[in-house]
Design a protein around this motif. Structure first.
Motif, PDB file in Angstrom:
ATOM      1  N   UNK A 283     -27.783   4.726  23.030  1.00  0.00           N
ATOM      2  CA  UNK A 283     -27.089   3.512  23.480  1.00  0.00           C
ATOM      3  C   UNK A 283     -25.612   3.822  23.718  1.00  0.00           C
ATOM      4  N   UNK A 284     -25.322   5.079  23.967  1.00  0.00           N
ATOM      5  CA  UNK A 284     -23.949   5.514  24.178  1.00  0.00           C
ATOM      6  C   UNK A 284     -23.591   5.458  25.661  1.00  0.00           C
ATOM      7  N   UNK A 289     -20.198   3.382  21.959  1.00  0.00           N
ATOM      8  CA  UNK A 289     -21.476   2.744  21.670  1.00  0.00           C
ATOM      9  C   UNK A 289     -21.565   1.415  22.401  1.00  0.00           C
ATOM     10  N   UNK A 290     -22.616   1.244  23.189  1.00  0.00           N
ATOM     11  CA  UNK A 290     -22.906  -0.050  23.810  1.00  0.00           C
ATOM     12  C   UNK A 290     -23.553  -0.915  22.736  1.00  0.00           C
ATOM     13  N   UNK A 291     -22.764  -1.744  22.094  1.00  0.00           N
ATOM     14  CA  UNK A 291     -23.229  -2.474  20.921  1.00  0.00           C
ATOM     15  C   UNK A 291     -24.298  -3.509  21.256  1.00  0.00           C
ATOM     16  N   UNK A 292     -24.226  -4.095  22.421  1.00  0.00           N
ATOM     17  CA  UNK A 292     -25.240  -5.069  22.829  1.00  0.00           C
ATOM     18  C   UNK A 292     -26.589  -4.384  23.005  1.00  0.00           C
ATOM     19  N   UNK A 293     -26.584  -3.240  23.672  1.00  0.00           N
ATOM     20  CA  UNK A 293     -27.820  -2.494  23.873  1.00  0.00           C
ATOM     21  C   UNK A 293     -28.373  -1.987  22.541  1.00  0.00           C
ATOM     22  N   UNK A 297     -32.093  -2.862  20.685  1.00  0.00           N
ATOM     23  CA  UNK A 297     -33.040  -1.856  20.204  1.00  0.00           C
ATOM     24  C   UNK A 297     -33.314  -2.037  18.715  1.00  0.00           C
ATOM     25  N   UNK A 298     -32.299  -2.429  17.962  1.00  0.00           N
ATOM     26  CA  UNK A 298     -32.496  -2.740  16.543  1.00  0.00           C
ATOM     27  C   UNK A 298     -33.485  -3.889  16.377  1.00  0.00           C
ATOM     28  N   UNK A 303     -34.184   2.240  14.684  1.00  0.00           N
ATOM     29  CA  UNK A 303     -33.082   2.574  13.791  1.00  0.00           C
ATOM     30  C   UNK A 303     -32.353   3.794  14.341  1.00  0.00           C
ATOM     31  N   UNK A 304     -31.050   3.923  14.083  1.00  0.00           N
ATOM     32  CA  UNK A 304     -30.304   5.042  14.679  1.00  0.00           C
ATOM     33  C   UNK A 304     -30.501   6.349  13.920  1.00  0.00           C
ATOM     34  N   UNK A 305     -30.675   7.424  14.682  1.00  0.00           N
ATOM     35  CA  UNK A 305     -30.614   8.768  14.129  1.00  0.00           C
ATOM     36  C   UNK A 305     -29.582   9.554  14.934  1.00  0.00           C
TER      37      UNK A 305
END
Length: 314
Positions: A283-284, A289-293, A297-298, A303-305
């Motif tokens: 989502x970068x 970081x594109x926080x909305x995107x 996804x969350x 979850x982020x890795x």
């Protein structure tokens, strides 16, 4: 026969050996097959390497070179040394890395950018290359967040709003299936990227058709259809040994109103129970970081890795 490790630059005579090694490595993925790497041939100067001991291949490095910099690999999601599934010899990896650095130095390379395979794509752990490159002076230069879910627990891990979408009665007439309507989906994808981001797909229409023809069991299209047969959207997925990755997702305006993305993802996971993870990618936007995107996804259960890029001055 000599036990000395030799570094050889890839050429087309080694294509069969390269591909066989990929299929037996811990990093099995179609993006490392030569037909996939070589479609980038006009964009990047290939400088892929193989490490031999006698006639045995110990490792392969997808790599390209530009000026005095070598990168593994700008045309792929990631790269790094690919090694056999049962490899665990840190000393051997150290020798491979040192000899490949000597190879690059002799080519006038002054900087190596190294982006190893994210751990979810490994059939067994493979961190010795990261340790070796750090011991040689390599530093982490970038961290990218990828949004990943456990495929068998996708519905459970979705947030309540998304689980609600799965249970809506009006979805009963929407059909989700694997599709061959590549041209229609690509039109939806290109239109959506233009509308929302003023951008184009990374792959041209011709490229994605060529790639899916080369890898018909690993590059798949899933689409959602209305009761009238109208395509509402879909996703192109790449299937590897352990992960199914959504390479592209796009919907029409009606598809967004119908909330079809959770339905599509659920069907993809149901069809591929052998895949441990589903990867919705980064989502970068550059280093931002594109926080909305990321939030979307969350909500879908991801979850982020972290994926790491390392740089080594030679």
């Amino acid at each position: 026969m000599s036990n000395e490790i030799r570094i050889i630059k890839y050429d087309h005579s080694l294509k069969s050996e390269w591909n066989k090694f990929v299929s037996r490595s811990r990093q099995q993925n179609i993006i490392f097959q030569r037909d996939y790497i070589d479609y980038h041939g006009e964009r990047f100067e290939d400088c892929s390497l193989l490490a031999f001991k006698g006639s045995r291949i110990l490792g392969i490095l997808p790599c390209e070179i530009s000026g005095d910099s070598a990168t593994s690999h700008r045309g792929l999601t990631f790269g790094g040394w690919l090694t056999p599934e049962n490899h665990s010899d840190v000393g051997e990896m150290e020798e491979i890395m040192i000899k490949s650095i000597d190879f690059f130095k002799n080519k006038g390379v002054k900087k190596l950018t190294y982006k190893p395979v994210t751990n979810i794509y490994l059939t067994r752990s493979a961190d010795e290359d990261k340790w070796v490159i750090s011991q040689l002076g390599g530093k982490i230069s970038d961290i990218t967040l990828y949004w990943v879910g456990e495929s068998t627990k996708l519905k459970k891990n979705m947030r309540p709003t998304m689980r609600h979408e799965l249970g809506r009665d009006r979805h009963s007439n929407i059909t989700i299936s694997q599709s061959n309507d590549w041209n229609e989906f690509y039109e939806i994808l290109a239109r959506r990227l233009k509308e929302k981001y003023n951008s184009e797909p990374v792959h041209s229409h011709e490229e994605i058709i060529r790639l899916k023809n080369l890898f018909p069991l690993h590059i798949l299209l899933y689409c959602a259809y209305s009761p009238e047969g109208e395509m509402l959207g879909g996703t192109i997925v790449y299937k590897s040994k352990t992960v199914i990755k959504t390479q592209y997702i796009a919907t029409t305006e009606r598809g967004r109103k119908e909330g079809i993305i959770p339905l599509i993802l659920s069907r993809v996971c149901e069809d591929h129970p052998d895949s441990l993870y589903i990867d919705m990618g980064s989502s970068m936007e550059g280093e931002v970081l594109n926080r909305s995107l990321a939030l979307n996804k969350y909500l879908l259960g991801m979850r982020p890795i972290a994926g790491y890029t390392m740089e080594l001055t030679l």
